[in-house]
Scaffold this motif. Structure first.
Motif, PDB file in Angstrom:
ATOM      1  N   ILE A   6     -16.454   1.807  21.153  1.00  0.00           N
ATOM      2  CA  ILE A   6     -16.213   1.137  19.646  1.00  0.00           C
ATOM      3  C   ILE A   6     -15.685   0.638  18.951  1.00  0.00           C
ATOM      4  CG2 ILE A   6     -17.558   2.941  18.044  1.00  0.00           C
ATOM      5  CD1 ILE A   6     -19.864   1.392  17.702  1.00  0.00           C
ATOM      6  N   THR A   7     -14.327   2.239  18.236  1.00  0.00           N
ATOM      7  CA  THR A   7     -13.653   1.732  17.251  1.00  0.00           C
ATOM      8  C   THR A   7     -12.294   1.140  18.219  1.00  0.00           C
ATOM      9  OG1 THR A   7     -14.617   2.981  16.495  1.00  0.00           O
ATOM     10  CG2 THR A   7     -12.546   2.698  15.699  1.00  0.00           C
ATOM     11  N   ASP A  35     -16.186   0.521   6.993  1.00  0.00           N
ATOM     12  CA  ASP A  35     -15.643   0.580   7.883  1.00  0.00           C
ATOM     13  C   ASP A  35     -14.759   2.265   7.351  1.00  0.00           C
ATOM     14  OD1 ASP A  35     -16.994  -0.788   9.156  1.00  0.00           O
ATOM     15  OD2 ASP A  35     -14.916  -2.016   9.634  1.00  0.00           O
ATOM     16  N   LEU A  95     -23.669  -4.643  21.285  1.00  0.00           N
ATOM     17  CA  LEU A  95     -22.742  -4.148  19.552  1.00  0.00           C
ATOM     18  C   LEU A  95     -21.284  -3.652  19.302  1.00  0.00           C
ATOM     19  CD1 LEU A  95     -26.143  -2.663  17.761  1.00  0.00           C
ATOM     20  CD2 LEU A  95     -24.876  -4.980  17.765  1.00  0.00           C
ATOM     21  N   SER A  99     -18.025  -5.076  18.246  1.00  0.00           N
ATOM     22  CA  SER A  99     -17.387  -4.484  17.765  1.00  0.00           C
ATOM     23  C   SER A  99     -16.340  -4.700  17.877  1.00  0.00           C
ATOM     24  CB  SER A  99     -18.152  -3.191  17.732  1.00  0.00           C
ATOM     25  OG  SER A  99     -19.630  -3.557  17.054  1.00  0.00           O
ATOM     26  N   LYS A 100     -16.155  -3.883  19.517  1.00  0.00           N
ATOM     27  CA  LYS A 100     -14.262  -3.854  19.108  1.00  0.00           C
ATOM     28  C   LYS A 100     -13.634  -4.690  19.518  1.00  0.00           C
ATOM     29  CE  LYS A 100     -11.745  -1.527  23.852  1.00  0.00           C
ATOM     30  NZ  LYS A 100     -12.336  -1.029  25.024  1.00  0.00           N
ATOM     31  N   ILE A 104     -13.661  -4.243  14.720  1.00  0.00           N
ATOM     32  CA  ILE A 104     -15.809  -3.824  13.307  1.00  0.00           C
ATOM     33  C   ILE A 104     -15.804  -2.518  13.481  1.00  0.00           C
ATOM     34  CG2 ILE A 104     -17.359  -4.376  12.542  1.00  0.00           C
ATOM     35  CD1 ILE A 104     -16.282  -7.128  13.733  1.00  0.00           C
ATOM     36  N   THR A 105     -16.281  -1.662  12.892  1.00  0.00           N
ATOM     37  CA  THR A 105     -16.786  -0.538  13.185  1.00  0.00           C
ATOM     38  C   THR A 105     -17.788  -0.504  11.877  1.00  0.00           C
ATOM     39  OG1 THR A 105     -14.771   0.779  11.204  1.00  0.00           O
ATOM     40  CG2 THR A 105     -14.410   1.340  13.746  1.00  0.00           C
ATOM     41  N   SER A 106     -19.003  -1.757  11.784  1.00  0.00           N
ATOM     42  CA  SER A 106     -20.197  -1.522  11.308  1.00  0.00           C
ATOM     43  C   SER A 106     -21.018  -2.326  11.798  1.00  0.00           C
ATOM     44  CB  SER A 106     -19.776  -0.916  10.400  1.00  0.00           C
ATOM     45  OG  SER A 106     -19.489  -2.795   9.216  1.00  0.00           O
ATOM     46  N   TYR A 107     -22.491  -1.692  12.273  1.00  0.00           N
ATOM     47  CA  TYR A 107     -23.344  -3.436  12.426  1.00  0.00           C
ATOM     48  C   TYR A 107     -22.560  -3.900  11.323  1.00  0.00           C
ATOM     49  CZ  TYR A 107     -27.495  -4.449  14.765  1.00  0.00           C
ATOM     50  OH  TYR A 107     -28.541  -4.998  15.711  1.00  0.00           O
ATOM     51  N   LEU A 110     -20.305  -5.907  12.066  1.00  0.00           N
ATOM     52  CA  LEU A 110     -20.212  -6.887  12.877  1.00  0.00           C
ATOM     53  C   LEU A 110     -20.932  -8.298  12.630  1.00  0.00           C
ATOM     54  CD1 LEU A 110     -19.667  -7.703  16.217  1.00  0.00           C
ATOM     55  CD2 LEU A 110     -22.017  -6.031  16.147  1.00  0.00           C
ATOM     56  N   HIS A 263     -22.803   2.927  15.501  1.00  0.00           N
ATOM     57  CA  HIS A 263     -21.553   2.553  14.545  1.00  0.00           C
ATOM     58  C   HIS A 263     -21.423   4.170  13.591  1.00  0.00           C
ATOM     59  CE1 HIS A 263     -22.381  -1.133  15.554  1.00  0.00           C
ATOM     60  NE2 HIS A 263     -20.921  -1.357  16.001  1.00  0.00           N
TER      61      HIS A 263
END
Length: 458
Positions: A6-7, A35, A95, A99-100, A104-107, A110, A263
């Motif tokens: 995710i990150t 984030d 998601l 995100s990757k 991005i590290t938050s819904y 995104l 996230h």
């Protein structure tokens, strides 16, 4: 289906992920960045993340699942639980993959990346509607279990009332006040979601205890021959009974909703590539609990299964120590919900802060704002649980609809938007199926509830 990292831009080493420095990045953020909330901590363990995500999934939805078996029958009911688990895994994979791609590290981030600031605002509003509704429902259930409730002129005694009789100190308002001050408030004050791993582990254990008791009662009644074989397939006799099948979809969606915490949990992991395994482990574990609870709950009560299976545990079950087991079921479930509360509260506070204070510093850095939002939300939820006698219909209209957006419509929309041109043909087809199924099922649900309300008022 694989759930990836995710990150982005992380170095893997010694099982711990570290940010790669960006020489062009400003030393201080110019506006609030969700984030940045977790930048100070990324030491959460795999098992702690599984407990937190599993607790997010298993909330109040589990008690409505036996009633879905009454509508669908055992075969179709179990099949749909498995289908929803795979559909949830697919939506979370969307998601995480996008995100990757967007770093991005938050819904919320995104949704903002895909649809601009209004997309992020829509996400935050849906989290607000869904989570406040869920938390009020949790508190109402806790009040019903401990202090009792009255419906249609019939009073159902709570556990404390059954033990000690009616007193001012075991009344609904006082019990919820003590629970809010003594349990919800301390747990809601943690600034990291990983700090809730022990309460989440206990919550999962209580949900399993709830399942074990139901399982033991059902097996005892099977051996004694007092259980009738439940219906295996839905009983569809006319158009009305056919449409009724679709009303279980929002219940199943609500049972699996956890997207708003994925996230948050991933950002605190020692190794963020583990988030895929965390999601799959949590979904598999919760699906097993859901299937067993649904099957044995329906087996136990048959067509007498109520929409809230907990309400079935206030009469003589026809077995030894019936009332003791009834109390054990209700107390374990009430305690479970008390420990689920802070896990659902955590993303609510973050999204409320992002909605009303978008340009402020990260929330954990402001003690005053953190305390103000936390106390304000707790008071609002407490008042809602005391002054709203029953919100099941309202919860179906608002909470379930918001849950569908969070769980399926938004991830599918991000996939179709495909801002980073990474979606495959099969991804777009699955996204369309998610949206069509979600919209159609909710239209049926809203239509059915509206007709029911009109008939009651006539």
């Amino acid at each position: 289906m694989t759930v990836g990292d995710i990150t982005p831009n992380k170095e893997k080493g010694s099982g711990r992920s570290k940010h790669v420095a960006d020489e062009k990045a400003p030393l201080l953020p110019k506006q609030q960045d969700e984030d940045a909330v977790h930048d100070e901590f990324n030491g959460a363990s795999f098992i702690g993340a599984v407990f937190n995500l599993s607790t997010t999934i298993v909330g109040a939805g589990i008690m409505a699942l036996p009633a879905t078996m009454k509508v669908l029958g055992l075969i179709l009911g179990v099949a749909l639980i498995i289908f929803m688990a795979f559909l949830t895994d697919a939506s979370i994979e969307f998601l995480i993959r996008f995100s990757k791609a967007g770093k991005i590290t938050s819904y919320g981030g995104l949704m903002g990346d895909a649809f601009g600031k209004y997309g992020k605002i829509m996400l935050q509003i849906c989290v607000l509607v869904n989570n406040i509704g869920v938390l009020i429902v949790y508190m109402i259930i806790i009040g019903d279990v401990l202090s009792g409730t009255s419906s249609s002129g019939v009073h159902h005694a709570g556990v404390l009332e059954g033990w000690f009789g009616q007193h001012w100190w075991n009344g609904r308002t006082f019990v919820l006040l003590i629970s809010t001050i003594g349990i919800f408030s301390p747990l809601a004050c943690f600034k990291r979601i990983d700090s809730l791993r022990f309460s989440s582990a206990l919550s999962v254990a209580l949900a399993v205890a709830f399942l074990v008791i139901i399982l033991a009662i059902a097996i005892f009644k099977l051996i004694s021959g007092t259980v009738v074989m439940p219906r295996l397939l839905p009983d569809v006799t006319d158009l009305t009974s056919f449409w009724k099948l679709f009303t279980v979809f929002p219940v199943l969606v609500t049972a699996f909703i956890c997207h708003y915490n994925v996230h948050n949990i991933a950002n605190e992991l020692k190794n963020t590539t583990q988030i895929g395994a965390v999601v799959r482990t949590s979904l598999a574990s919760c699906s097993i609990v859901y299937i067993m609870t649904s099957v044995f709950g329906f087996l136990l009560f048959g067509d007498a299964t109520l929409a809230d299976v907990l309400a079935n545990f206030d009469t003589d079950l026809g077995i030894p120590y019936s009332y003791l087991l009834n109390d054990a079921v209700r107390v374990s479930y009430a305690a479970h919900l008390m420990l689920v509360f802070p896990i659902v509260f955590y993303p609510l506070r973050i999204n409320i802060d992002g909605l009303f204070f978008p340009s402020a510093s990260p929330l954990p850095q402001s003690t005053t704002r953190f305390a103000f939002i936390t106390s304000g939300l707790l008071i609002l939820i407490f008042l809602g649980a005391n002054f709203i006698p029953s919100i099941w219909v309202a919860f179906q209209f608002t909470g379930a609809t918001a849950a569908v957006c969070l769980g399926f419509i938004f991830p599918a929309a991000v996939t179709l938007r495909d801002r980073h041109v990474i979606s495959r043909k099969e991804d777009r087809m699955l996204a369309i199926v998610m949206i069509v199924l979600s919209v159609f099922s909710n239209m049926v649900l809203v239509y059915g509830n509206a007709i029911s309300l009109l008939k009651k008022n006539q």
